[in-house]
Design a protein around this motif. Structure first.
Motif, PDB file in Angstrom:
ATOM      1  N   ASP A  82       0.844  -1.184   0.000  1.00 25.18           N
ATOM      2  CA  ASP A  82       0.000   0.000   0.000  1.00 25.18           C
ATOM      3  C   ASP A  82       0.885   1.241   0.000  1.00 25.18           C
ATOM      4  O   ASP A  82       1.566   1.514   0.978  1.00 25.18           O
ATOM      5  N   ASP A 149      -7.053  -2.228   1.729  1.00 27.91           N
ATOM      6  CA  ASP A 149      -5.914  -2.716   2.500  1.00 27.91           C
ATOM      7  C   ASP A 149      -6.370  -3.721   3.547  1.00 27.91           C
ATOM      8  O   ASP A 149      -7.549  -4.059   3.639  1.00 27.91           O
ATOM      9  N   ARG A 155      -8.083   1.923  -0.809  1.00 27.86           N
ATOM     10  CA  ARG A 155      -6.794   2.536  -1.111  1.00 27.86           C
ATOM     11  C   ARG A 155      -6.634   2.920  -2.571  1.00 27.86           C
ATOM     12  O   ARG A 155      -5.924   3.874  -2.871  1.00 27.86           O
TER      13      ARG A 155
END
Length: 184
Positions: A82, A149, A155
């Motif tokens: 991420d 995530d 995300r």
């Protein structure tokens, strides 16, 4: 004359500063040309459902009177990085919240909280959604991908109505449609 409170004056001043958008939101990037193609088969909806279920999609909703199909599929993203994990000073499964306040007189307040373990045992997930609209002997495909995530926070999200997916769908659709002389 009645006085106007300063907070109301500020509110009115800020309300005058708002600007309405000049255009409606658009899909970015725009859907590929291959996502709109002719479909002469009377069973285009059924064929589209068969293709999507064969590819691992689950139907989320259908409306045969409108000619609309919506489907989605989900997969775990092992090793997904991420890029925004530490953008706001937290990450790696830890969330923090706290505050400090000083009141009138001799009162002081302090509060804090910390949470560990959020998302332990959970994997990041990618959700792919597809909508197919069949109308006037044409098929229109819309597709988007969302990535979450390990905490379940969104995300990434983007339009994925690209040539690759739409051409593969169109090829599968044309191969599934029986020819004029063949028995059903």
């Amino acid at each position: 004359m009645k006085s106007i409170p300063i907070s109301l004056t500020c509110l009115l001043a800020l309300a005058g500063c708002q600007v309405t958008p000049s255009s409606l939101p658009q899909a970015e990037p725009a859907p590929a040309a291959a996502c709109y193609f002719p479909a002469t088969d009377a069973r285009a909806l059924e064929t589209s459902v068969d293709i999507l279920t064969e590819w691992g999609f689950t139907l989320t909703s259908t409306d045969t009177t409108l000619g609309l199909i919506s489907a989605s599929r989900e997969r775990e993203l092992h090793g997904y990085y991420d890029p925004y994990d530490n953008a706001y000073g937290y990450g790696s499964g830890m969330r923090m919240f706290g505050g400090l306040g000083i009141g009138g007189g001799s009162s002081i307040g302090f509060g804090g909280g910390i949470g560990f373990g959020g998302g332990i045992g959970q994997q990041p997930v990618e959700v792919e959604r597809v909508s197919i609209f069949v109308n006037d002997a044409h098929i229109r495909i819309s597709r988007d991908i969302r990535r979450f995530d390990h905490m379940g926070d969104l995300r990434e999200s983007y339009s994925a109505s690209n040539d690759d997916f739409c051409q593969r769908f169109q090829t599968a659709f044309e191969q599934s449609v029986p020819t004029a002389g063949s028995p059903l």
